[in-house]
Design a protein around this motif. Structure first.
Motif, short mmCIF file in Angstrom:
data_model
loop_
_atom_site.label_atom_id
_atom_site.label_comp_id
_atom_site.label_asym_id
_atom_site.label_seq_id
_atom_site.Cartn_x
_atom_site.Cartn_y
_atom_site.Cartn_z
N GLU A 1 0.87 -1.23 0.07
CA GLU A 1 0.08 -0.12 -0.12
C GLU A 1 0.82 1.36 -0.07
N ARG A 2 2.09 1.32 -0.18
CA ARG A 2 3.14 2.18 -0.23
C ARG A 2 3.18 3.27 1.22
N VAL A 3 2.97 2.38 2.29
CA VAL A 3 3.11 3.07 3.56
C VAL A 3 4.39 3.11 4.09
N LYS A 4 4.85 4.31 4.36
CA LYS A 4 6.23 4.66 4.85
C LYS A 4 6.09 4.28 6.58
N PHE B 1 11.32 -1.30 18.68
CA PHE B 1 11.21 -1.92 17.44
C PHE B 1 12.33 -1.93 16.57
N ALA B 2 12.96 -0.51 16.84
CA ALA B 2 14.26 -0.55 15.93
C ALA B 2 15.45 -1.59 16.73
N SER B 3 15.54 -1.43 18.08
CA SER B 3 16.30 -2.48 18.76
C SER B 3 16.30 -3.75 18.22
N TYR B 4 15.15 -4.25 17.74
CA TYR B 4 14.99 -5.78 17.36
C TYR B 4 15.61 -5.65 16.01
N LEU B 5 15.82 -4.63 15.16
CA LEU B 5 16.19 -4.93 13.81
C LEU B 5 17.56 -4.45 13.45
N THR B 6 18.15 -5.27 12.51
CA THR B 6 19.69 -5.07 12.16
C THR B 6 19.62 -3.78 11.43
N PHE B 7 18.76 -3.78 10.35
CA PHE B 7 18.47 -2.71 9.43
C PHE B 7 17.15 -2.14 9.44
N SER B 8 16.75 -1.11 10.37
CA SER B 8 15.58 -0.71 10.61
C SER B 8 14.96 0.34 9.67
N PRO B 9 13.76 0.67 9.47
CA PRO B 9 13.38 1.83 8.66
C PRO B 9 13.96 2.96 9.64
N SER B 10 13.72 4.30 8.97
CA SER B 10 13.84 5.35 9.87
C SER B 10 13.15 5.49 11.32
N GLU B 11 14.08 5.65 12.11
CA GLU B 11 13.56 5.67 13.50
C GLU B 11 12.82 7.20 13.66
N CYS C 1 3.26 5.61 8.88
CA CYS C 1 2.83 5.23 10.42
C CYS C 1 4.15 4.86 11.14
N CYS C 2 3.77 4.60 12.39
CA CYS C 2 4.85 4.29 13.46
C CYS C 2 4.49 2.74 13.80
N ILE C 3 5.35 1.88 13.85
CA ILE C 3 5.40 0.77 14.51
C ILE C 3 6.36 0.45 15.64
N GLU C 4 5.44 0.29 16.80
CA GLU C 4 6.21 -0.04 18.21
C GLU C 4 5.85 -1.42 18.91
N VAL C 5 6.78 -1.81 19.64
CA VAL C 5 6.71 -3.34 20.47
C VAL C 5 6.29 -3.14 21.67
N VAL C 6 5.11 -3.98 22.27
CA VAL C 6 4.78 -3.60 23.72
C VAL C 6 4.89 -5.08 24.22
N ASP C 7 5.03 -5.37 25.44
CA ASP C 7 5.04 -6.42 25.97
C ASP C 7 3.67 -7.33 26.40
N SER C 8 2.74 -6.29 26.59
CA SER C 8 1.55 -6.97 27.17
C SER C 8 0.35 -5.71 26.86
N MET C 9 -0.69 -6.39 26.98
CA MET C 9 -1.92 -5.32 27.02
C MET C 9 -1.92 -4.12 27.74
N GLN C 10 -1.50 -4.42 28.97
CA GLN C 10 -1.47 -3.10 29.73
C GLN C 10 -0.16 -2.25 29.56
N GLU C 11 0.79 -2.59 28.89
CA GLU C 11 1.78 -1.92 28.55
C GLU C 11 1.36 -0.82 27.02
N ALA C 12 0.41 -1.87 26.46
CA ALA C 12 -0.09 -0.94 25.22
C ALA C 12 -1.12 0.21 25.75
N ILE C 13 -1.88 -0.13 26.71
CA ILE C 13 -2.67 0.87 27.36
C ILE C 13 -1.80 1.98 28.08
#
Length: 777
Positions: A622-625, A632-642, A655-667
């Protein structure tokens, strides 16, 4: 000697015909800018053009300069004026000050000296330290002026020196203007001072001037007698070809009747032909001139090609920026203009809308519904006319971003959708105004009701969104509210056609003026100051627009949201097919919408799984940057722009992609970085979903549904005026219900408050409790 050397170097004509004193910490470079108004020999036609003013005269009235006891100077106000004048001077403008205050300053000095002298004589005569009561001496004004001139100028010198600004004192009398040679000398002196970037401080030489002749302030087009500082400022402004004269006094500006009287209204723009409709009050507490003298002087200056603004220089909340606000074109005081606009002012539009809106609210629901249905029919019938106007706007806005062009564009499908939404509103309007929410029988033949009523006058400000106009118009009509619509200039042609159709629909029941389109040069900030005329502001546009309105509208409630930072949290127990559908629709259906996804939160357990790979592949297709969050960047060797900020509303295919450990952390993440707009959880675990729905504090919270559902049309509201993230009144998509408030109606039969003392009320409630159980909602 220093003054003589300076005059020789600068070529200043400091002969006996010109009385001037120069105080100059430094000399600046000569300035050559010429204003547009003076180049054409005309005054400015609109407030916005005042930004072009190059040469400005600031007249400080006696009420501005002196203290309330009329003995001594108002140092705080004077310092504020000096700061503003110095700032404008340093911007490259040529500033001149016509000041009062010498008499008040001298009165303070002489009174102090006389009282001190009296006390010494009385002490010597009585031989005692106790002094008899001494009445304040009566002082002659010329003597006070002679004693005060030097001190007043020394004060200006000290204040302007703080801003490295040069000053020069110039004292004038009537003869300096009526004698050709003296007038040329005065003009030459002032021109040279301005060329050297010096601020001339001008005053009448009150130590020698004769008393003013009554009714002799105006003596024709080319002559104005100097009877006070108003006439002096006007004559000086015309003589020096000033672009702008700012006359500061102790009133907000010119009123249509004496300030303080019932129904007195501040006149925003005054035209030469309007003076017959003005009733003047008494003059200010000090000074020679009153408002009538100011108006006559202002009209004389306007006729000579100088624009004039009369404003309040004593109000503590505005004194610190009144001069700079005027020069910036803000709606301050009364602006004198020779060009009368073809249409009504925004104040007149507001009054017309309010009056017609009250008639609209009194119509039968079927009549309001018929107006809305007629508007829906017109959108379909006049489709080609609307699209032609929209094409003109699109052609003129070809350089806008794709997101703005999408908002600006109309299509047959959009118009059909609008018409359907309007008909839904017409149906919903049947029981909106006047609906009983609560009824209570307080006593026999005494019933209390709470019913729904319109809010009043709505101001809806939208940018390049012409489809907003029929939507908000229909909602205003359905709720019985008057409407001021301020659209973006990019959609001017489309808005004009849509407004004409709206008024055509309103006219079937005689309420054509209930919806007004503000198409004048009014700034948004100026509209936000109409707190006595507008009851609610609803902004529709960028986050910057909403924030600016929220800052400017200090006295008017604002319904809306400044940002739409919407999140989608993909839980570890999410279904693949639902995730792909929801994320694609939330981000790609309409990226510019405020309910589009901006941040995708993914549970750590789905990284490096087929589900995550499919999400990334879909976004790339869909050509989404993609911007990577810190984790998320810490998990990747070659990551998109931080990502630069986790609090970003992209409004585009990003859009931004980020990683969380749980539903409570997402909240916790959403509470910290979100905007309380719309947030979504995708999971098959019902318990997890219910916790998310209960704990998340956003206006809209969804489970396994696209964020794009946060819309009045999809909620079945027919349309919306916006989405509110506020905690009171209305929240989420605001439709018809959000534009209503309530009032209490009590129907009695000769009851008085005395009948219901505390004891009597308690006794009545005890005896009639079974009857009162009939209360219902």
């Amino acid at each position: 000697m220093l003054l003589q050397r300076l005059s020789l170097c600068a070529g200043l004509p400091l002969g006996p015909r010109t009385r001037s004193t120069i105080i100059c910490p430094r000399l600046a470079k000569p300035l050559t800018q010429v204003s547009l108004a003076r180049a054409n020999g005309n005054s400015f036609a609109h407030r916005g053009e005042l930004r072009q003013a190059k040469r400005i005269v600031v007249k400080l009235g006696s009420a501005v300069v002196t203290r309330g006891d009329e003995c001594g100077l108002a140092l705080g106000r004077l310092a504020s004026v000096v700061e503003q004048v110095a700032m404008l001077q340093n911007q490259g403008r040529e500033m001149m000050i016509v000041t009062s205050g010498a008499v008040a300053f001298g009165k303070q000095r002489l009174r102090h000296e006389i009282l001190l002298s009296q006390s010494v004589r009385q002490a010597l005569h009585s031989g005692q330290n106790q002094l008899k009561d001494m009445s304040a001496p009566v002082l002659e004004a010329r003597a006070c002026a002679a004693a005060g001139q030097s001190g007043l100028m020394a004060l200006y010198e000290a204040m302007f020196t703080q801003y490295s600004t040069c000053t020069a004192q110039v004292l004038v009398t009537n003869l300096d203007f009526h004698d050709d040679q003296k007038r040329q000398n005065l003009n030459s002196t002032l021109q040279e001072l301005l060329r050297m970037n010096i601020v001339p401080i001008i005053n009448t030489n009150d130590a020698v001037v004769p008393p003013p002749e009554p009714n002799s302030d105006l003596q024709g087009v080319n002559v104005i007698s100097i009877k006070d500082n108003d006439s002096l400022a006007a004559r000086l402004a015309v003589e020096m070809k000033a672009d702008l004269l700012i006359a500061l006094s102790d009133v907000e500006g010119l009123y249509d009747s004496p300030p303080g009287s019932d129904d007195a209204k501040l006149i925003d723009i005054f035209y030469p032909g309007d003076q017959q409709s003005i009733t003047y009050g008494t003059k200010s507490r000090v000074g020679l001139g009153g408002m009538e003298a100011k108006v006559k002087a202002a009209l004389w200056a306007l006729q000579g090609g100088t624009s004039v603004v009369i404003a309040n220089g004593t109000h503590p909340k505005v004194t610190g920026h009144v001069i700079t606000d005027i020069v910036e074109g803000k709606k301050v005081g009364t602006f004198f203009s020779e060009v009368k606009p073809a249409g009504p002012t925004v104040e007149q539009q507001t009054e017309m809308a309010r009056d017609s809106g009250r008639t609209l609210a009194a119509l039968h629901p079927d009549q309001r519904g018929a107006i809305i249905c007629h508007l829906a029919d017109l959108l379909v019938e006049k489709k080609q006319e609307i699209l032609a106007a929209n094409k003109t706007d699109m052609d003129l806005a070809a350089n806008l971003s794709s997101a703005l062009l999408n908002r600006l564009s109309l299509s047959p499908a959009k118009l059909n959708s609008l018409a359907i939404g309007l008909r839904q509103i017409a149906v919903a309007s049947q029981d909106s105004v006047g609906r009983v929410l609560r009824r209570t029988r307080v006593a026999h033949n005494l019933e209390l009701e709470q019913i729904t009523v319109p809010i009043g006058v709505l101001l809806v400000i939208f940018e390049a969104r012409p489809d907003c106009l029929p939507q908000v118009s229909a909602l205003a009509i359905a709720s019985g509210n008057a409407l001021l619509a301020k659209g973006g200039k990019e959609a001017a042609n489309t808005n004009r056609v849509l407004h004409e159709l709206t008024q055509e629909a309103l006219d079937i029941h005689g309420v054509k003026e209930a919806v007004q389109l503000v198409s004048t040069r009014e700034e948004v900030e100026d509209l936000c100051r109409l707190d006595k005329m507008i009851d609610l502001i609803i902004p529709r546009g960028s986050s910057e627009l909403v924030r600016n309105i929220q800052r400017a509208a200090k006295s008017i409630p604002v319904l809306g949201h400044s940002e739409g930072i919407c999140h989608i949290y993909v839980d570890s127990e999410a279904a693949i097919d639902k995730v792909i559908k929801i994320v694609r629709d939330s981000k790609c259906d309409y990226p510019a919408a405020c309910n589009a996804m901006e941040t995708l939160l993914v549970h750590r357990d789905i990284l490096r799984t087929t589900l995550f790979d499919q999400i990334i592949d879909m976004l790339r297709t869909e050509r989404v940057k993609i911007h990577a969050g810190p984790r998320f960047a810490s998990y990747l060797t070659f990551s998109p722009s931080e990502v630069k900020s986790l609090r970003t509303e992209y409004g585009d295919l990003e859009c931004c992609i980020e990683v969380v450990d749980s539903m409570q952390e997402a909240i916790d993440h959403i509470h910290r970085y979100g905007s309380s707009h719309t947030d979504v959880i995708v999971t098959e675990n019902e318990d997890t979903a219910e916790q998310f729905l209960q704990q998340l504090d956003s206006a809209c919270v969804f489970w396994n549904a696209s964020s794009r559902f946060a819309d009045g049309y999809r909620f079945g509201l027919g349309a919306e005026v916006g989405i509110s993230t506020a905690r009171i009144h209305a929240r989420g998509p605001v439709g018809l219900e959000g534009l209503l408030t309530t009032k209490w109606v009590l129907r009695g039969d000769g009851h008085t408050a005395a009948d219901f003392s505390e004891h009597g009320t308690l006794k009545y409630l005890h005896e009639n409790l079974p009857v009162l159980m009939c209360n219902f909602i």
